[in-house]
Design a protein around this motif. Structure first.
Motif, short mmCIF file in Angstrom:
data_model
loop_
_atom_site.label_atom_id
_atom_site.label_comp_id
_atom_site.label_asym_id
_atom_site.label_seq_id
_atom_site.Cartn_x
_atom_site.Cartn_y
_atom_site.Cartn_z
N GLY A 1 0.63 -1.33 0.22
CA GLY A 1 0.06 0.05 -0.05
C GLY A 1 0.74 1.19 0.09
O GLY A 1 0.49 2.18 -0.84
N PHE B 1 0.59 -7.20 3.58
CA PHE B 1 0.50 -7.60 4.93
C PHE B 1 -0.81 -7.77 5.58
O PHE B 1 -1.44 -8.72 6.26
N TYR B 2 -1.73 -6.53 5.33
CA TYR B 2 -3.11 -6.32 5.91
C TYR B 2 -3.95 -6.51 4.49
O TYR B 2 -4.62 -5.30 4.07
N ARG C 1 -8.89 -3.22 -0.73
CA ARG C 1 -7.38 -2.49 -0.81
C ARG C 1 -6.90 -3.28 -2.03
O ARG C 1 -5.95 -2.51 -2.96
N ARG D 1 1.11 -12.22 3.78
CA ARG D 1 2.04 -12.49 2.52
C ARG D 1 2.62 -13.87 2.40
O ARG D 1 3.49 -13.73 1.57
N ASP E 1 14.56 0.65 2.57
CA ASP E 1 14.20 0.79 3.80
C ASP E 1 14.76 2.10 4.71
O ASP E 1 16.30 2.02 4.30
N ASN F 1 14.49 7.28 0.98
CA ASN F 1 13.28 7.30 0.91
C ASN F 1 12.60 6.87 -0.48
O ASN F 1 13.29 7.18 -1.38
N ILE F 2 11.77 5.95 -0.55
CA ILE F 2 11.34 5.34 -1.74
C ILE F 2 10.68 6.33 -2.72
O ILE F 2 11.19 6.22 -4.18
O1 PTJ Z 1 0.18 -2.44 2.57
P1 PTJ Z 1 0.54 -3.46 3.46
O2 PTJ Z 1 -0.83 -4.17 4.07
O3 PTJ Z 1 1.14 -4.66 2.90
O4 PTJ Z 1 1.42 -3.01 4.73
C1 PTJ Z 1 2.60 -2.17 4.45
C2 PTJ Z 1 3.22 -1.78 5.93
C3 PTJ Z 1 4.29 -0.79 5.37
C4 PTJ Z 1 2.25 -1.21 6.77
C5 PTJ Z 1 4.13 -3.05 6.28
O5 PTJ Z 1 4.87 -3.99 5.56
C6 PTJ Z 1 4.56 -2.85 7.77
O6 PTJ Z 1 3.96 -2.96 8.92
O7 PTJ Z 1 5.92 -2.52 7.68
P2 PTJ Z 1 6.79 -2.11 8.68
O8 PTJ Z 1 7.37 -3.58 9.56
O9 PTJ Z 1 6.35 -1.03 9.54
O10 PTJ Z 1 8.34 -1.92 8.11
C7 PTJ Z 1 8.07 -0.57 7.02
C8 PTJ Z 1 9.46 0.07 7.04
O11 PTJ Z 1 9.48 0.92 6.13
C9 PTJ Z 1 10.14 0.51 8.13
O12 PTJ Z 1 11.49 0.16 8.51
C10 PTJ Z 1 10.34 2.26 7.79
O13 PTJ Z 1 10.99 2.87 8.56
C11 PTJ Z 1 10.33 2.27 6.38
N1 PTJ Z 1 9.81 3.27 5.53
C12 PTJ Z 1 8.49 3.85 5.86
N2 PTJ Z 1 8.24 4.80 4.92
C13 PTJ Z 1 9.37 4.83 4.08
C14 PTJ Z 1 10.31 3.75 4.59
N3 PTJ Z 1 11.25 3.40 3.86
C15 PTJ Z 1 11.51 4.11 2.77
N4 PTJ Z 1 10.66 5.05 2.16
C16 PTJ Z 1 9.50 5.60 2.94
N5 PTJ Z 1 8.85 6.13 2.50
#
Ligand code: PTJ
Length: 270
Positions: free
Chosen positions: A80, A106-107, A112, A146, A184, A202-203
């Protein structure tokens, strides 16, 4: 809901506009509620790395593109947050590198999936894997949603790009022999430390850079590309990214005005 306008002279304008895109993505069901929190964590790390692409991230992007271009069956995984922030860049990288897009959430919720398909199609995607009507199989090492992957996509891929991934899935993909590329902002995350190549950026900056590199490197020989990817040392690169954060913090803590305006790379050499 009406989009909040960020004043043009706001000192944090760029960051606030990115945040607005995530909020808008959440309203359209593209971004999970947890994705808002994940973005906040990302913002904090972006602040610490100086909100710019470091030399380390550039080197990692180079190795990542080399791995994707020299792969037999590369796949770009889409969740997402990635879709809300970089749909067009995901589509163009997928086209340049002939790497199909696969939705992997993941969710998971059907609304979605539909919202992400709509957004990717609007961005120009012709083929999208990982939808409810595609043949699926599972990654045995994983228990979350996933674990379901597309039989024509991640299941048979050799190289998988996973922007903003959770740690379990990165570990599971590695355990089943995939070469994993992560984007990441957190160099300490399990994803960052378990991926083969981690772009600590950042992505919204990393994907345009990857597209640019992919266009430049596309003509290079497969052997050269494979060598570039295999020579990359992810642990060393992550250590350097962490040192950049430390240097940035040191400079802020010392409040030495002569260091103001210096880049994090310049600070790291002080
Ligand atoms: O869309 P879904 O259902 O697959 O869920 C996606 C999320 C991101 C909610 C899910 O994969 C999740 O919970 O991820 P995490 O474990 O919170 O990890 C996300 C990582 O991405 C963290 O280490 C953040 O620091 C990093 N992050 C957040 N925003 C950005 C980023 N890295 C790069 N660019 C960003 N804009």
């Amino acid at each position: 809901m009406k989009k909040t306008e960020v004043p043009p002279d706001h000192p944090r304008r760029a960051s606030l506009e990115i945040r607005e895109r995530v909020i808008e993505g959440h309203e359209k069901h593209i971004v999970a509620t947890a994705g808002l929190l994940a973005h906040g964590r990302g913002e904090a790390f972006d602040y610490l790395i100086g909100e710019r692409t470091s030399e380390q991230a550039r080197r990692a992007a180079h190795a990542a593109v080399a791995a994707i271009l020299s792969a037999d069956r590369p796949v770009v995984s889409v969740n997402g947050n990635a879709c809300a922030l970089a749909a067009k860049d995901l589509v163009s990288l997928s086209e340049i590198a002939q790497a199909p897009l696969e939705i992997n959430l993941f969710y998971y919720a059907r609304e979605r999936e539909d919202a992400i398909v709509k957004s990717l199609r609007k961005a120009g995607a012709k083929r999208i894997l990982g939808t409810h009507d595609s043949p699926s199989t599972t990654i045995p090492e994983l228990s979350s949603n996933r674990r379901k992957v597309d039989a024509d996509g991640i299941a048979r891929a050799d190289v998988v790009l996973v922007p903003l991934e959770d740690g379990d899935r990165t570990e599971a993909l590695r355990a089943v022999g995939k070469f994993v590329i992560a984007i990441d902002l957190n160099p300490l995350s399990r994803t960052a430390t378990h991926a083969n190549v981690t772009i600590v950026d950042n992505i919204v900056r990393a994907l345009p850079l990857m597209n640019e590199l992919a266009r430049e490197m596309k003509g290079q020989s497969r052997e050269d590309l494979k060598r570039m990817a295999s020579e990359f040392d992810n642990h060393a690169n992550l250590s350097e990214s962490i040192r950049l954060i430390m240097a940035h913090l040191e400079s802020e803590a010392s409040r030495d005005s002569s260091n103001h305006g210096k880049t994090v790379e310049e600070l790291a050499t002080l």
